[in-house]
Design a protein around this motif. Structure first.
Motif, PDB file in Angstrom:
ATOM      1  N   GLY A 132     -29.808  34.024  20.811  1.00 23.41           N
ATOM      2  CA  GLY A 132     -30.827  33.469  21.725  1.00 23.41           C
ATOM      3  C   GLY A 132     -31.180  34.377  22.874  1.00 23.41           C
ATOM      4  N   SER A 133     -31.176  33.793  24.083  1.00 22.23           N
ATOM      5  CA  SER A 133     -31.683  34.514  25.269  1.00 22.23           C
ATOM      6  C   SER A 133     -30.762  35.670  25.662  1.00 22.23           C
ATOM      7  CB  SER A 133     -31.815  33.547  26.441  1.00 22.23           C
ATOM      8  OG  SER A 133     -30.541  32.978  26.695  1.00 22.23           O
ATOM      9  N   GLY A 134     -29.458  35.539  25.388  1.00 16.29           N
ATOM     10  CA  GLY A 134     -28.572  36.667  25.666  1.00 16.29           C
ATOM     11  C   GLY A 134     -28.137  36.809  27.107  1.00 16.29           C
ATOM     12  N   THR A 135     -28.067  35.704  27.847  1.00 19.23           N
ATOM     13  CA  THR A 135     -27.614  35.830  29.250  1.00 19.23           C
ATOM     14  C   THR A 135     -26.144  36.217  29.303  1.00 19.23           C
ATOM     15  OG1 THR A 135     -27.025  33.484  29.504  1.00 19.23           O
ATOM     16  CG2 THR A 135     -29.304  34.128  30.055  1.00 19.23           C
ATOM     17  N   ASN A 136     -25.367  35.762  28.306  1.00 20.29           N
ATOM     18  CA  ASN A 136     -23.959  36.207  28.276  1.00 20.29           C
ATOM     19  C   ASN A 136     -23.876  37.684  27.924  1.00 20.29           C
ATOM     20  OD1 ASN A 136     -21.809  34.046  28.721  1.00 20.29           O
ATOM     21  ND2 ASN A 136     -23.306  32.975  27.481  1.00 20.29           N
ATOM     22  N   LEU A 137     -24.727  38.110  26.996  1.00 22.75           N
ATOM     23  CA  LEU A 137     -24.784  39.548  26.676  1.00 22.75           C
ATOM     24  C   LEU A 137     -25.117  40.349  27.929  1.00 22.75           C
ATOM     25  CD1 LEU A 137     -24.988  42.056  24.783  1.00 22.75           C
ATOM     26  CD2 LEU A 137     -27.411  41.451  24.505  1.00 22.75           C
ATOM     27  N   ALA A 196     -21.707  35.658  21.487  1.00 22.98           N
ATOM     28  CA  ALA A 196     -22.299  35.302  22.788  1.00 22.98           C
ATOM     29  C   ALA A 196     -23.595  34.540  22.548  1.00 22.98           C
ATOM     30  CB  ALA A 196     -22.560  36.558  23.605  1.00 22.98           C
ATOM     31  N   GLY A 197     -23.477  33.233  22.478  1.00 27.02           N
ATOM     32  CA  GLY A 197     -24.645  32.419  22.150  1.00 27.02           C
ATOM     33  C   GLY A 197     -25.061  32.637  20.702  1.00 27.02           C
ATOM     34  N   PHE A 198     -24.068  32.907  19.864  1.00 32.03           N
ATOM     35  CA  PHE A 198     -24.314  33.140  18.439  1.00 32.03           C
ATOM     36  C   PHE A 198     -24.231  31.802  17.741  1.00 32.03           C
ATOM     37  CE2 PHE A 198     -24.895  35.584  14.752  1.00 32.03           C
ATOM     38  CZ  PHE A 198     -23.971  35.264  13.764  1.00 32.03           C
ATOM     39  N   ASN A 222     -15.132  33.828  21.179  1.00 33.73           N
ATOM     40  CA  ASN A 222     -16.320  32.987  21.333  1.00 33.73           C
ATOM     41  C   ASN A 222     -16.258  32.298  22.684  1.00 33.73           C
ATOM     42  OD1 ASN A 222     -18.754  31.656  20.489  1.00 33.73           O
ATOM     43  ND2 ASN A 222     -17.558  29.798  20.156  1.00 33.73           N
ATOM     44  N   ILE A 223     -17.439  31.957  23.171  1.00 30.35           N
ATOM     45  CA  ILE A 223     -17.528  31.194  24.414  1.00 30.35           C
ATOM     46  C   ILE A 223     -18.215  29.881  24.093  1.00 30.35           C
ATOM     47  CG2 ILE A 223     -19.755  32.237  25.143  1.00 30.35           C
ATOM     48  CD1 ILE A 223     -18.540  32.167  28.033  1.00 30.35           C
ATOM     49  N   HIS A 224     -17.586  28.788  24.540  1.00 33.09           N
ATOM     50  CA  HIS A 224     -18.117  27.462  24.206  1.00 33.09           C
ATOM     51  C   HIS A 224     -18.302  26.677  25.502  1.00 33.09           C
ATOM     52  CE1 HIS A 224     -18.817  23.842  21.850  1.00 33.09           C
ATOM     53  NE2 HIS A 224     -17.982  23.211  22.662  1.00 33.09           N
ATOM     54  N   PRO A 225     -19.466  26.055  25.690  1.00 29.52           N
ATOM     55  CA  PRO A 225     -19.761  25.379  26.955  1.00 29.52           C
ATOM     56  C   PRO A 225     -19.149  23.978  27.063  1.00 29.52           C
ATOM     57  CG  PRO A 225     -21.665  25.281  25.523  1.00 29.52           C
ATOM     58  CD  PRO A 225     -20.622  26.088  24.789  1.00 29.52           C
ATOM     59  N   SER A 226     -17.813  23.950  27.034  1.00 28.50           N
ATOM     60  CA  SER A 226     -17.095  22.697  27.327  1.00 28.50           C
ATOM     61  C   SER A 226     -15.642  23.059  27.638  1.00 28.50           C
ATOM     62  CB  SER A 226     -17.123  21.737  26.129  1.00 28.50           C
ATOM     63  OG  SER A 226     -16.096  22.080  25.200  1.00 28.50           O
ATOM     64  N   LYS A 281     -20.729  29.986  35.305  1.00 30.89           N
ATOM     65  CA  LYS A 281     -19.287  30.241  35.100  1.00 30.89           C
ATOM     66  C   LYS A 281     -19.073  31.127  33.868  1.00 30.89           C
ATOM     67  CE  LYS A 281     -17.579  27.595  38.394  1.00 30.89           C
ATOM     68  NZ  LYS A 281     -16.845  28.147  39.541  1.00 30.89           N
ATOM     69  N   GLU A 282     -19.890  30.907  32.837  1.00 34.62           N
ATOM     70  CA  GLU A 282     -19.765  31.731  31.614  1.00 34.62           C
ATOM     71  C   GLU A 282     -19.918  33.208  31.950  1.00 34.62           C
ATOM     72  OE1 GLU A 282     -22.095  30.566  28.203  1.00 34.62           O
ATOM     73  OE2 GLU A 282     -22.064  28.488  28.839  1.00 34.62           O
ATOM     74  N   HIS A 283     -20.900  33.476  32.781  1.00 35.83           N
ATOM     75  CA  HIS A 283     -21.235  34.876  33.101  1.00 35.83           C
ATOM     76  C   HIS A 283     -20.147  35.544  33.930  1.00 35.83           C
ATOM     77  CE1 HIS A 283     -25.666  33.480  32.549  1.00 35.83           C
ATOM     78  NE2 HIS A 283     -25.034  33.632  31.404  1.00 35.83           N
TER      79      HIS A 283
HETATM   80  C1  GRF Z   1     -25.438  28.854  26.220  1.00 38.42           C
HETATM   81  O1  GRF Z   1     -25.654  27.459  26.163  1.00 38.42           O
HETATM   82  C2  GRF Z   1     -23.982  29.108  26.246  1.00 38.42           C
HETATM   83  O2  GRF Z   1     -23.300  28.013  26.784  1.00 38.42           O
HETATM   84  C3  GRF Z   1     -23.596  29.284  24.810  1.00 38.42           C
HETATM   85  O3  GRF Z   1     -24.752  29.762  24.137  1.00 38.42           O
HETATM   86  C4  GRF Z   1     -25.924  29.419  24.906  1.00 38.42           C
HETATM   87  C5  GRF Z   1     -26.839  30.585  25.114  1.00 38.42           C
HETATM   88  O4  GRF Z   1     -26.157  31.645  25.674  1.00 38.42           O
HETATM   89  N1  GRF Z   1     -22.522  30.226  24.725  1.00 38.42           N
HETATM   90  P1  GRF Z   1     -26.916  33.074  25.927  1.00 38.42           P
HETATM   91  O5  GRF Z   1     -27.803  32.867  27.129  1.00 38.42           O
HETATM   92  O6  GRF Z   1     -27.736  33.370  24.688  1.00 38.42           O
HETATM   93  O7  GRF Z   1     -25.818  34.039  26.180  1.00 38.42           O
END
Ligand code: GRF
Length: 203
Positions: free
Chosen positions: A9-14, A86-88, A106-110, A172-174
């Motif tokens: 997706g948007s990749g903000t974690n990336l 990362a948002g995969f 992996n990162i999970h939003p909970s 917090k993820e970031h």
């Molecule tokens: C976010 O909801 C995050 O909680 C989960 O994937 C979604 C998108 O993350 N890990 P990103 O912005 O693509 O990194």
């Protein structure tokens, strides 16, 4: 250590990982970013950072197994020390997970084990949770079930919506993901049979 990041997706974690990896003392290097979606904005972020990208489009495959085999081959070409989801947004087959056991995060939003699966912010509000947050875990065969390495909490306010809560969790993820990726690259966390070693101590 070489880090390969998988995105959808948007990749903000990336982006958080790219920014962290630019710090002089960061022990790893993001050598490739892969996605199952050709249009993922995360691929733009990687290109901006001069990081090699690849796409294995799940629409081009008739089965989950065939997709995973193609993705596995692509990953093997890069031969990373660590794979970061990362948002995969793909559920990976057992063969795939086993192939990279102990070197895939992996990162999970909970706050696992609560709220595995999707729509976690909505569900936390519906459940009346006072606290919610994010978990970083090793990926194992169990979806969102791997041993948790670290978590960060946010308070759920009475007027929180799934959107406002998602925003708090994402912040917090970031912060958390770069810390855990750094620990892994420093060799401080290892996955045992059913435990995690942190600095040689069982967590
Ligand atoms: C976010 O909801 C995050 O909680 C989960 O994937 C979604 C998108 O993350 N890990 P990103 O912005 O693509 O990194």
């Amino acid at each position: 250590p070489k880090i390969l990041v998988l995105v959808s997706g948007s990749g903000t974690n990336l982006q958080a990982l790219i920014d962290a990896s630019r710090e002089r003392d960061f022990p790893g290097q993001i050598t490739a970013v892969g996605s199952n979606r050709p249009g993922a904005f995360a691929l733009e972020r990687a290109a901006q950072a001069n990081i090699e990208t690849f796409v294995v489009d799940h629409k081009n495959f008739d089965s989950r197994e065939e997709f995973d085999a193609a993705l596995m081959a692509e990953i093997r070409r890069h031969n990373p020390d660590l794979i970061v989801l990362a948002g995969f947004m793909r559920i990976l087959t057992t063969d795939f997970v086993r192939a990279f056991r102990g070197k895939m995060l992996n990162i999970h939003p909970s706050l696992l084990p609560r709220h595995t699966g999707l729509n976690t912010h909505h569900r936390a509000i519906e459940a009346g949770d006072d606290f919610h947050g994010v978990s970083v875990h090793f990926v194992t065969e169990e979806l969102d079930g791997g041993p948790v390495i670290a978590q960060a909490e946010v308070q759920v306010a009475p007027d929180d919506t799934p959107e406002s809560l998602a925003e708090k969790v994402l912040e917090k993820e970031h912060i958390l993901y770069p810390i855990v990726v750094r620990w892994f690259c420093e060799g401080r966390i290892q996955l045992g049979s059913d435990y995690i070693l942190f600095d040689g101590e069982i967590l």
